[in-house]
Design a protein around this motif. Structure first.
Motif, PDB file in Angstrom:
ATOM      1  N   ASN A 175       1.076  -1.828   0.361  1.00  0.00           N
ATOM      2  CA  ASN A 175       0.058  -0.407   0.226  1.00  0.00           C
ATOM      3  C   ASN A 175       0.924   1.290  -0.664  1.00  0.00           C
ATOM      4  O   ASN A 175       2.052   1.154   0.510  1.00  0.00           O
ATOM      5  N   LYS A 216     -12.099   0.512  -2.714  1.00  0.00           N
ATOM      6  CA  LYS A 216     -10.466  -0.053  -4.366  1.00  0.00           C
ATOM      7  C   LYS A 216     -11.627   0.507  -5.284  1.00  0.00           C
ATOM      8  O   LYS A 216     -12.475  -0.356  -5.789  1.00  0.00           O
ATOM      9  N   ARG A 266      -4.605   4.894   0.002  1.00  0.00           N
ATOM     10  CA  ARG A 266      -5.093   4.100   1.632  1.00  0.00           C
ATOM     11  C   ARG A 266      -6.245   2.750   1.151  1.00  0.00           C
ATOM     12  O   ARG A 266      -6.123   2.392   1.554  1.00  0.00           O
ATOM     13  N   GLY A 270      -7.150   2.018  -2.194  1.00  0.00           N
ATOM     14  CA  GLY A 270      -7.001   2.153  -3.229  1.00  0.00           C
ATOM     15  C   GLY A 270      -7.980   2.591  -4.475  1.00  0.00           C
ATOM     16  O   GLY A 270      -8.606   1.994  -5.006  1.00  0.00           O
ATOM     17  N   PRO A 307      -4.635  -0.113   5.869  1.00  0.00           N
ATOM     18  CA  PRO A 307      -4.562  -0.251   4.598  1.00  0.00           C
ATOM     19  C   PRO A 307      -4.935  -1.178   3.642  1.00  0.00           C
ATOM     20  O   PRO A 307      -5.089  -2.263   4.298  1.00  0.00           O
ATOM     21  N   GLU A 308      -5.550  -0.919   2.322  1.00  0.00           N
ATOM     22  CA  GLU A 308      -5.776  -1.601   1.352  1.00  0.00           C
ATOM     23  C   GLU A 308      -4.597  -2.017   0.822  1.00  0.00           C
ATOM     24  O   GLU A 308      -4.228  -1.327   0.017  1.00  0.00           O
ATOM     25  N   TRP A 309      -4.216  -3.754   0.471  1.00  0.00           N
ATOM     26  CA  TRP A 309      -3.408  -4.236   0.144  1.00  0.00           C
ATOM     27  C   TRP A 309      -4.050  -4.362  -1.868  1.00  0.00           C
ATOM     28  O   TRP A 309      -4.617  -5.370  -1.043  1.00  0.00           O
TER      29      TRP A 309
END
Length: 656
Positions: free
Chosen positions: A83, A137, A160, A162, A256-258
């Protein structure tokens, strides 16, 4: 007939880095530069993989470096997950949470400092506010904000969660905004009531309202409005929400969006004066790597630096060297809301003095304007904190380079003249300041790993001192992935068949006997005069080297005998000549000057004077407008982004 572009500029001054600078540099000496470049030649995918593992914190490590199977749609580190916001903020919380991340100086001079801990909390809070408004996202978010802490927070918050941000420069018109919202199918717009520039309140929210009213923006379900100026605004209860209301009650923690390394981080539209804007799409991992490496190598970043890039976040420079690169390195940076001439022309120099700026990165246009407004002004300020200067945008002419070096840098700061583009994401050709001797007007040598070359129309390498098309022969991590929604335009524009799979930059250049690159202008800024192909930048440089001239822009117009005639638009250091005889004499003197500097072939046929040149509010010269004026055409282009529309009439006046 030869199709190579002729270089007529001859610059022989060389400035090696001082021993003291070399000793402390991150890349110290030419041997270190060559070792990096050689490592890339020996194992190209392995070279970039090693750097990506060293610099980026991966949630899931990648197993493959470069995938060329679907060229030119290249992929880097694709199975790795990361991220970008985590890499810019969370990674510093354990080591330096109280270090100042941003020093924001408002138009009126008020200064706000925020630490990495505070910035992280603000980004998380705003990210949660976005999610609460069903922004997730992969969704596109248009950001139309002034230079501010909030602009950085908005971009980082999108990264953060996506979401894919598309920043639109605050000087762009509602029509430009409408086109970008429509093309990206954005679900939200983040804006402000107004921005402050040069003591003036410039509305922003009304332009958003107008853009949405133009139609084809049905995808937008939220407009988040930051209250900057306290201006009255029209309110749409279904769409609009104040920033402060959106974040009220939101947590300052946000996981966080990985995402995959190849997940789009942002779309940035490059606008021509004609045609549909192009949405340049960048990845997450490869782009971040480029921004970090160039911070370390080109800006020689040190933890004690105070870094100031003057670019607006509406441009790629503000993405790479304001929002992402400096924060990923854990730097302290200056963000400035205003303009360099308010309340007076000493504003930049006073800010360098007050904030003890060590690294200063700005555009040649700004430098030339500041020379015209007060070439002696920098001497009135304490600029001793500076250790490195940089330029970005168009090529810098040697005389402006020398002034920058001698007056601003006091003959002790190396200058990094950086060549790169929105599409490349980070510097491609630039001196590593502790290794590469510099030459005024040359961006010098490629970054280690970047295989830049100059070729002819069929993609064959040309010899030294021969101009041609600038290309990059191998894909690199930070490059454009596609044009949003238009893969064919991407393929045809940047990887045309005749270029053998090379990335075509769209610039003409030549290389000297030391392998140094000299950018001669855009390919479409090459003039063909009596069978000779001349780059406009060299003629502009020659004009600006005359003591009378502050700034110049050169374009061509059709000529029945020579093919093209050279038309120069000139801003003098003194007042614009009102007397016809005086104007005629200056024209003659300047034509002779160019003939002496470059040869008779480069003499302008027509020289016109203006109080300044037509520029966008970001300082870019609108050359297509100048071409229309030179050809006597009616101006049909959108001039709403012009800083100074009134000067167009001045530039129509032909000196007879």
């Amino acid at each position: 007939m030869s199709t190579s572009i002729e270089s007529v500029l001859n610059e022989t001054r060389v400035f090696p880095p001082s021993d003291a600078f070399v000793r402390q540099a991150n890349v110290s000496g030419m041997a270190a530069y060559k070792a990096l470049a050689d490592a890339a030649l020996q194992d190209y995918p392995g070279y970039w993989a090693k750097l990506a593992r060293e610099h980026i914190q991966w949630r899931k490590p990648f197993t493959k470096s470069l995938d060329e199977s679907n060229a030119p749609f290249f992929k880097w580190f694709e199975d790795g997950e990361l991220n970008v916001s985590y890499n810019c903020l969370d990674r510093h919380l354990a080591t330096q949470p109280e270090k100042t991340a941003l020093i924001f100086e408002a138009d009126d001079g008020k200064v706000t400092r925020i630490s990495y801990r505070e910035l992280h909390a603000r980004v998380c809070q705003f990210a949660n506010a976005l999610k609460a408004r069903n922004i997730n996202k992969g969704d596109r978010v248009v950001i139309y904000l002034p230079m501010s802490i909030e602009a950085v927070v908005a971009m980082q918050a999108c990264a953060r969660i996506g979401a894919i941000h598309s920043v639109v420069f605050g000087g762009f018109s509602s029509k430009s905004l409408n086109e970008r919202i429509e093309d990206a199918s954005a679900c939200a717009v983040i804006t402000a009531d107004a921005q402050m520039r040069g003591g003036k309140v410039i509305p922003l929210k009304p332009a958003v309202d107008e853009a949405l009213a133009m139609g084809k923006c049905e995808s937008v379900h939220s407009v988040i409005v930051y209250q900057r100026a306290g201006s009255e605004v029209q309110w749409n209860g279904k769409l609009d929400v104040w920033w402060h209301d959106a974040i009220a009650g939101q947590s300052s923690a946000c996981e966080p969006e990985w995402v995959s390394s190849e997940h789009p981080l942002f779309i940035l539209y490059t606008s021509g004066s004609t045609g549909k804007p192009k949405g340049v799409q960048h990845s997450s991992g490869g782009y971040l790597l480029g921004a970090m490496l160039t911070m370390q190598w080109v800006f020689d970043y040190k933890p004690t630096d105070i870094f100031w890039c003057t670019a607006d976040v509406g441009w790629v420079t503000g993405h790479s060297y304001v929002t992402y690169g400096p924060l990923a390195m854990g730097a302290t940076e200056v963000i400035f809301e205003g303009i360099p001439t308010y309340p007076d022309a000493g504003r930049f120099w006073k800010m360098i003095q007050d904030h003890k700026v060590t690294t200063f990165y700005t555009a040649p246009t700004a430098i030339r304007s500041l020379i015209k407004l007060g070439g002696e002004l920098p001497k009135q300020y304490d600029l001793s904190s500076l250790r490195l200067l940089g330029t970005v945008g168009e090529p810098i002419n040697p005389e402006a380079w020398m002034w920058y070096y001698n007056v601003v840098g006091q003959s002790r700061c190396p200058i990094v003249d950086t060549w790169w583009q929105t599409e490349t994401g980070c510097h491609m050709i630039a001196p590593l300041p502790g290794a590469v001797p510099t030459k005024p007007g040359s961006c010098t040598l490629p970054i280690p790993g970047i295989q830049a070359a100059i070729v002819n129309e069929t993609g064959e390498d040309v010899g030294d001192k021969q101009g041609g098309f600038l290309v990059i022969k191998r894909p690199f991590p930070s490059q454009i992935r596609t044009i949003w929604g238009d893969p064919e335009r991407y393929k045809n524009g940047y990887f045309p068949e005749e270029m053998r799979g090379y990335y075509l930059a769209g610039d003409s250049a030549n290389r000297d006997e030391d392998g140094y690159f000299w950018i001669m202008g855009r390919i479409d800024d090459v003039l063909k005069v009596s069978g000779h192909r001349l780059g406009t930048m060299e003629i502009e440089s020659a004009l600006v080297s005359n003591s009378l001239v502050a700034e110049a822009a050169v374009v061509g117009r059709p000529h029945e005998i020579k093919g093209e005639a050279i038309v120069a638009f000139v801003v003098l250091k003194g007042a614009r000549p009102q007397d016809a005889a005086a104007a005629k004499q200056i024209v003659e003197d300047l034509r002779n000057w160019v003939a002496k500097e470059l040869g008779p072939i480069a003499k302008p046929d027509d020289i016109r004077f203006g109080d300044n040149l037509p520029k966008t509010r970001s300082g870019k010269i609108m050359r297509r407008l100048l071409r229309s004026i030179a050809q006597g055409q009616e101006i049909t282009q959108d001039v709403s982004t012009l800083e100074n529309p009134a000067i167009l009439e001045q530039l129509k006046e032909v000196v007879r």
